[in-house]
Design a protein around this motif. Structure first.
Motif, PDB file in Angstrom:
ATOM      1  N   ASP A  27      36.325  78.162  41.809  1.00 55.59           N
ATOM      2  CA  ASP A  27      35.276  77.431  41.110  1.00 55.59           C
ATOM      3  C   ASP A  27      33.907  77.759  41.700  1.00 55.59           C
ATOM      4  O   ASP A  27      32.935  77.963  40.965  1.00 55.59           O
ATOM      5  CB  ASP A  27      35.536  75.929  41.137  1.00 55.59           C
ATOM      6  CG  ASP A  27      35.652  75.360  42.562  1.00 55.59           C
ATOM      7  OD1 ASP A  27      36.174  76.062  43.468  1.00 55.59           O
ATOM      8  OD2 ASP A  27      35.213  74.207  42.778  1.00 55.59           O
ATOM      9  N   VAL A  28      33.829  77.862  43.027  1.00 58.00           N
ATOM     10  CA  VAL A  28      32.555  78.187  43.688  1.00 58.00           C
ATOM     11  C   VAL A  28      32.202  79.653  43.431  1.00 58.00           C
ATOM     12  O   VAL A  28      31.041  79.985  43.194  1.00 58.00           O
ATOM     13  CB  VAL A  28      32.601  77.871  45.194  1.00 58.00           C
ATOM     14  CG1 VAL A  28      31.262  78.196  45.863  1.00 58.00           C
ATOM     15  CG2 VAL A  28      32.959  76.406  45.428  1.00 58.00           C
ATOM     16  N   LEU A  29      33.203  80.537  43.451  1.00 57.64           N
ATOM     17  CA  LEU A  29      32.961  81.950  43.164  1.00 57.64           C
ATOM     18  C   LEU A  29      32.411  82.114  41.745  1.00 57.64           C
ATOM     19  O   LEU A  29      31.457  82.864  41.522  1.00 57.64           O
ATOM     20  CB  LEU A  29      34.249  82.764  43.347  1.00 57.64           C
ATOM     21  CG  LEU A  29      34.121  84.275  43.167  1.00 57.64           C
ATOM     22  CD1 LEU A  29      33.202  84.884  44.224  1.00 57.64           C
ATOM     23  CD2 LEU A  29      35.504  84.927  43.219  1.00 57.64           C
ATOM     24  N   ARG A  30      33.001  81.397  40.780  1.00 54.46           N
ATOM     25  CA  ARG A  30      32.508  81.463  39.390  1.00 54.46           C
ATOM     26  C   ARG A  30      31.081  80.916  39.281  1.00 54.46           C
ATOM     27  O   ARG A  30      30.250  81.472  38.577  1.00 54.46           O
ATOM     28  CB  ARG A  30      33.447  80.705  38.465  1.00 54.46           C
ATOM     29  CG  ARG A  30      34.729  81.442  38.191  1.00 54.46           C
ATOM     30  CD  ARG A  30      35.600  80.722  37.142  1.00 54.46           C
ATOM     31  NE  ARG A  30      36.805  81.477  36.927  1.00 54.46           N
ATOM     32  CZ  ARG A  30      37.983  81.202  37.504  1.00 54.46           C
ATOM     33  NH1 ARG A  30      38.099  80.168  38.324  1.00 54.46           N
ATOM     34  NH2 ARG A  30      39.036  81.956  37.254  1.00 54.46           N
ATOM     35  N   ARG A  31      30.810  79.825  39.990  1.00 57.93           N
ATOM     36  CA  ARG A  31      29.455  79.257  39.966  1.00 57.93           C
ATOM     37  C   ARG A  31      28.460  80.243  40.576  1.00 57.93           C
ATOM     38  O   ARG A  31      27.349  80.424  40.063  1.00 57.93           O
ATOM     39  CB  ARG A  31      29.438  77.919  40.706  1.00 57.93           C
ATOM     40  CG  ARG A  31      28.143  77.162  40.539  1.00 57.93           C
ATOM     41  CD  ARG A  31      28.205  75.700  40.974  1.00 57.93           C
ATOM     42  NE  ARG A  31      28.938  75.440  42.197  1.00 57.93           N
ATOM     43  CZ  ARG A  31      30.123  74.813  42.262  1.00 57.93           C
ATOM     44  NH1 ARG A  31      30.720  74.409  41.169  1.00 57.93           N
ATOM     45  NH2 ARG A  31      30.704  74.608  43.436  1.00 57.93           N
ATOM     46  N   LEU A  32      28.865  80.941  41.632  1.00 54.56           N
ATOM     47  CA  LEU A  32      27.996  81.951  42.238  1.00 54.56           C
ATOM     48  C   LEU A  32      27.747  83.091  41.253  1.00 54.56           C
ATOM     49  O   LEU A  32      26.626  83.598  41.148  1.00 54.56           O
ATOM     50  CB  LEU A  32      28.618  82.473  43.533  1.00 54.56           C
ATOM     51  CG  LEU A  32      27.816  83.513  44.304  1.00 54.56           C
ATOM     52  CD1 LEU A  32      26.450  82.975  44.710  1.00 54.56           C
ATOM     53  CD2 LEU A  32      28.604  83.971  45.528  1.00 54.56           C
ATOM     54  N   ALA A  33      28.780  83.493  40.518  1.00 52.89           N
ATOM     55  CA  ALA A  33      28.611  84.532  39.489  1.00 52.89           C
ATOM     56  C   ALA A  33      27.622  84.069  38.422  1.00 52.89           C
ATOM     57  O   ALA A  33      26.757  84.847  37.988  1.00 52.89           O
ATOM     58  CB  ALA A  33      29.960  84.881  38.863  1.00 52.89           C
ATOM     59  N   GLU A  34      27.719  82.816  38.009  1.00 52.21           N
ATOM     60  CA  GLU A  34      26.767  82.267  37.025  1.00 52.21           C
ATOM     61  C   GLU A  34      25.351  82.272  37.586  1.00 52.21           C
ATOM     62  O   GLU A  34      24.393  82.603  36.877  1.00 52.21           O
ATOM     63  CB  GLU A  34      27.176  80.854  36.637  1.00 52.21           C
ATOM     64  CG  GLU A  34      28.445  80.789  35.820  1.00 52.21           C
ATOM     65  CD  GLU A  34      28.995  79.373  35.682  1.00 52.21           C
ATOM     66  OE1 GLU A  34      28.363  78.400  36.183  1.00 52.21           O
ATOM     67  OE2 GLU A  34      30.086  79.234  35.081  1.00 52.21           O
TER      68      GLU A  34
END
Length: 190
Positions: A97-104
């Motif tokens: 979830d944090v990795l996806r938020r960082l990608a966003e």
């Protein structure tokens, strides 16, 4: 310059995955794949393509802010998958979830810096291991072999901006070369 934002795995994680890839290369059909080099393994967060050099300072400021707003998080290399019969990849476990938020956040930073990010699709955390050559290779046995792979966890603590130098002149066996041009530690400011 051709740029992307990424998370770079530590050497210990690369070594664990390299041992697994050595086993994959023994499977039937492995010689029909172009294997990526461990030195270039990364989790792409946002691919920006060709970026004018004058855009890089503004992009860097925005990526630094994105990193500052991200807390360090655990990640591990885990399992694998494929994109059709064209690419084999290793997956991840941990705080996806944090990795996806960082990608966003990296995608948003690029957009705010004036980079056209229309190519962006939903984010699938992956680290590319191999691509098909001209003839398609059935990647399902490779994915099945990766099912049990679980690397040790590490803490992701920074965001990198990477430049991709593509091969020139059609020399057989030549691969892209990657150069880290910026790195920002996480601040954990939420």
């Amino acid at each position: 310059m051709r740029l992307f934002a990424a998370v770079l795995p530590p050497a210990v994680a690369v070594d664990e995955l390299a041992a697994e890839v050595r086993e994959l290369k023994q499977l039937p059909g492995a010689d029909g794949l172009r294997w990526t080099e461990p030195a270039g393994w990364h989790f792409t967060l946002a691919f920006m393509g060709e970026v004018p050099e004058e855009t890089v300072p503004g992009l860097s400021e925005r990526l630094a802010r994105a990193a500052h707003r991200t807390e360090p998080f655990p990640l591990a290399l885990h399992g694998g998958g494929r994109f059709g019969d064209r690419a084999l990849w290793a997956g991840a476990s941990g705080r996806l979830d944090v990795l996806r938020r960082l990608a966003e956040r990296a995608d948003a930073a690029a957009r705010k810096a004036g980079i056209d990010m229309d190519r962006h699709r939903g984010y699938t955390p992956h680290l590319t291991l191999a691509r098909s050559r001209a003839a398609a290779v059935d990647l399902r046995p490779f994915v099945a072999a990766l099912d049990g792979f679980e690397g040790g966890p590490w803490t992701v603590g920074e965001l990198s901006l990477v430049r991709s130098h593509l091969p020139r002149g059609g020399i057989t066996g030549q691969r892209p070369r990657y150069e880290e041009v910026g790195r920002w530690p996480f601040g954990g400011a939420g």
